[in-house]
Design an enzyme around this catalytic site. Structure first.
Site, mmCIF file in Angstrom:
data_model
loop_
_atom_site.group_PDB
_atom_site.id
_atom_site.type_symbol
_atom_site.label_atom_id
_atom_site.label_comp_id
_atom_site.label_asym_id
_atom_site.label_seq_id
_atom_site.Cartn_x
_atom_site.Cartn_y
_atom_site.Cartn_z
ATOM 1 N N ALA A 74 0.677 -1.068 0.128
ATOM 2 C CA ALA A 74 0.061 -0.260 0.173
ATOM 3 C C ALA A 74 0.743 1.059 -0.042
ATOM 4 O O ALA A 74 0.294 2.105 -0.751
ATOM 5 C CB ALA A 74 -1.009 -0.075 1.369
ATOM 6 N N THR A 75 1.908 1.216 0.631
ATOM 7 C CA THR A 75 2.928 2.343 0.446
ATOM 8 C C THR A 75 3.259 2.800 -0.778
ATOM 9 O O THR A 75 3.242 3.904 -1.254
ATOM 10 C CB THR A 75 4.356 2.165 1.291
ATOM 11 O OG1 THR A 75 3.946 1.867 2.693
ATOM 12 C CG2 THR A 75 4.966 3.252 1.251
ATOM 13 N N GLN A 182 -6.625 -1.214 5.281
ATOM 14 C CA GLN A 182 -7.154 -1.707 6.477
ATOM 15 C C GLN A 182 -8.584 -2.303 6.100
ATOM 16 O O GLN A 182 -9.047 -3.074 6.850
ATOM 17 C CB GLN A 182 -7.122 -0.700 7.625
ATOM 18 C CG GLN A 182 -5.873 -0.294 8.234
ATOM 19 C CD GLN A 182 -5.138 -1.369 8.782
ATOM 20 O OE1 GLN A 182 -5.597 -2.300 9.418
ATOM 21 N NE2 GLN A 182 -3.810 -1.231 9.439
ATOM 22 N N HIS A 204 -0.818 -7.956 3.287
ATOM 23 C CA HIS A 204 -0.330 -8.337 4.670
ATOM 24 C C HIS A 204 -1.227 -8.126 5.775
ATOM 25 O O HIS A 204 -1.097 -8.574 6.836
ATOM 26 C CB HIS A 204 1.110 -8.159 4.756
ATOM 27 C CG HIS A 204 1.388 -6.894 5.276
ATOM 28 N ND1 HIS A 204 1.529 -6.272 6.427
ATOM 29 C CD2 HIS A 204 1.514 -5.745 4.568
ATOM 30 C CE1 HIS A 204 2.062 -5.043 6.409
ATOM 31 N NE2 HIS A 204 1.748 -4.590 5.436
ATOM 32 N N THR A 243 9.453 -7.290 -12.976
ATOM 33 C CA THR A 243 8.960 -8.592 -12.876
ATOM 34 C C THR A 243 7.990 -8.860 -11.957
ATOM 35 O O THR A 243 8.081 -8.648 -10.835
ATOM 36 C CB THR A 243 10.156 -9.518 -12.881
ATOM 37 O OG1 THR A 243 11.237 -9.163 -13.943
ATOM 38 C CG2 THR A 243 9.725 -11.094 -13.053
ATOM 39 N N CYS A 329 4.302 2.201 13.278
ATOM 40 C CA CYS A 329 5.509 3.353 12.626
ATOM 41 C C CYS A 329 5.946 4.264 13.564
ATOM 42 O O CYS A 329 6.999 4.747 13.428
ATOM 43 C CB CYS A 329 5.176 3.694 11.368
ATOM 44 S SG CYS A 329 3.926 2.800 10.381
HETATM 45 C C1 LIG Z 1 -0.325 -0.665 6.740
HETATM 46 C C2 LIG Z 1 -0.669 0.462 5.861
HETATM 47 C C3 LIG Z 1 -0.041 0.965 4.925
HETATM 48 C C4 LIG Z 1 1.344 0.319 4.408
HETATM 49 O O1 LIG Z 1 1.143 -0.608 3.753
HETATM 50 P P1 LIG Z 1 2.276 -1.470 3.335
HETATM 51 O O2 LIG Z 1 1.771 -2.671 2.355
HETATM 52 O O3 LIG Z 1 2.855 -2.091 4.409
HETATM 53 O O4 LIG Z 1 3.156 -0.635 2.477
HETATM 54 C C5 LIG Z 1 -0.901 2.137 4.470
HETATM 55 N N1 LIG Z 1 -1.966 2.705 4.462
HETATM 56 C C6 LIG Z 1 -2.411 2.062 5.800
HETATM 57 C C7 LIG Z 1 -3.859 2.822 6.300
HETATM 58 C C8 LIG Z 1 -2.080 0.842 6.417
HETATM 59 O O5 LIG Z 1 -2.517 0.344 7.623
#
Ligand SMILES: *Cc1c(COP(=O)(O)O)cnc(C)c1O
Length: 386
Positions: A74-75, A182, A204, A243, A329
């Site tokens: 998600a980042t 989330q 994840h 890839t 974080c």
């Molecule tokens: C965990 C999270 C992210 C980051 O996701 P990653 O897949 O770990 O990069 C971004 N936004 C929210 C709201 C999250 O809970």
């Protein structure tokens, strides 16, 4: 690791579900081909698996398969959405609207864009964590090109009114992005019904593997323009070169499939466990629930304790339960959670908070053990400080 340690940090990450791992394993050793190698059967096999996974993910959010761009999580999806729109729409305007309670993976790309000359409005939230739609409407300017509001908050679990925000953005012809890291697999998501244009996802937080996610990019009504942030082999329609990570993609789809199948009964079970925990904790004097009582993720509870030192509270609990204070974080830093501060919590209440993330493998018996440990620890800490 201590197997007695109860895991209640489901907003930070979740374990890979065994059925997800089983689906992934053959793609490491047997079906290891590059999905872009279209000259032989190894490539075809991998391409077929990726195609099927893309269809599963698209169907889960009512999108078309070609609207799914796989990313590392998600980042990366947030970075691609926010920087990608800013770059592609630069000729139309340089203003972005987002919210103070967003994840750092939204706030930091916005801050980065500010350093390049963009203007960003960080909307405040109401004391329950929800945005005020009137404030959103008045924040929009002629040069606004993007509104980014998360679906579900990672600290307080609060669910923003996506469909209302989507309708507003659609009427103003502004691109609407939502970070659904989330929310995916926990609450129903429909990008068409809610008029979402871009949606970030990750595996994840949903019992899938780390290192895989996706960005939904709308292709019709409207067709969203996006500037790639990674350049190379031209995979994912040129929007995300590199890839494709077949085992992770297969695992992501399996996790989504299971998440959807279990969504209703799990939502019910988790909200009952959440209620059970809150009933016990709220017997203590001077405890406060952070975020809206019902408009939140079923497995989320976030509580502040008056007259308790936050660090001491976590230390006192760490042999019983794995959880965090504020977001994972930010818990290394000594600043109070920016989310709790945005709710108007004082610095000491923001420090003395616990985020409970109840997940698929937690039981009522574990919830009771955690409640007892929290009550005991808070009582003894209050005796010391008073
Ligand atoms: C965990 C999270 C992210 C980051 O996701 P990653 O897949 O770990 O990069 C971004 N936004 C929210 C709201 C999250 O809970």
């Amino acid at each position: 690791m201590n197997q007695e340690l109860i895991y209640l940090d489901a907003h930070a990450t979740t374990p890979v579900e065994p059925r997800v791992l089983d689906a992934m394993l053959p793609f490491f050793t047997q079906h290891f081909g590059n999905p872009s190698s279209l000259t032989h059967a190894y490539g075809w096999e991998a391409a077929a698996a990726v195609k099927q996974a893309r269809e599963t993910l698209a169907a889960a959010i009512n999108a078309s398969p070609e609207e799914i761009i796989f990313t590392s999580g998600a980042t990366e999806a947030n970075n691609l959405a926010i920087k990608g729109v800013a770059e592609a729409y630069f000729a139309h305007g340089n203003h972005i609207v987002t919210v103070q309670t967003e994840h750092r993976a939204v706030l930091d790309p916005c801050q980065y864009l500010e350093s390049l000359g963009f203007e960003v409005t960080y909307l405040p939230v109401q004391p329950d964590g929800l945005i005020d739609l009137n404030e959103l409407e008045s924040a929009i300017r002629p040069e606004t090109v993007l509104v980014s509001v998360m679906a579900a908050n990672n600290e307080i679990g609060v669910l923003q009114p996506l469909a209302d925000i989507g309708a507003l953005c659609q009427a103003r012809e502004i691109v609407f992005h939502t970070d659904a890291a989330q929310a995916l697999g926990k609450i129903p998501l429909d990008v068409r019904a809610a008029n979402v244009h871009l949606m970030s996802m990750t595996a994840h937080k949903l019992y899938g593997p780390k290192g895989i996610g996706a960005l939904y990019v709308r292709r019709r009504q409207p067709r969203v323009q996006l500037a790639a942030q990674l350049h190379g082999g031209g995979q994912e329609r040129g929007l995300r070169s590199g890839t494709l990570y077949t085992p992770q993609i297969v695992g992501f789809a399996k996790a989504v499939e299971l998440g959807l199948a279990l969504m209703e009964p799990e939502a019910k079970r988790l909200s009952q466990l959440r209620q059970r925990l809150w009933q016990q904790l709220s017997q203590l004097p001077q405890v406060y629930l952070n975020g809206h009582l019902t408009q939140r993720l079923p497995g989320n509870l976030n509580v502040s304790f008056e007259q308790v030192d936050g660090q001491a509270l976590l230390l006192g609990l760490r042999s019983v339960v794995a959880l965090s204070s504020g977001s994972a974080c930010s818990s290394e830093k000594t600043t109070p959670s920016h989310v709790l501060s945005a709710l108007g919590r004082s610095e000491s209440l923001a420090y003395a908070s616990l985020r409970f993330g109840i997940g698929r493998f937690n039981t009522a018996e574990e919830i009771d053990r955690v409640a007892n440990a929290v009550i005991e620890t808070v009582r003894s800490l209050r005796q010391i400080t008073v």
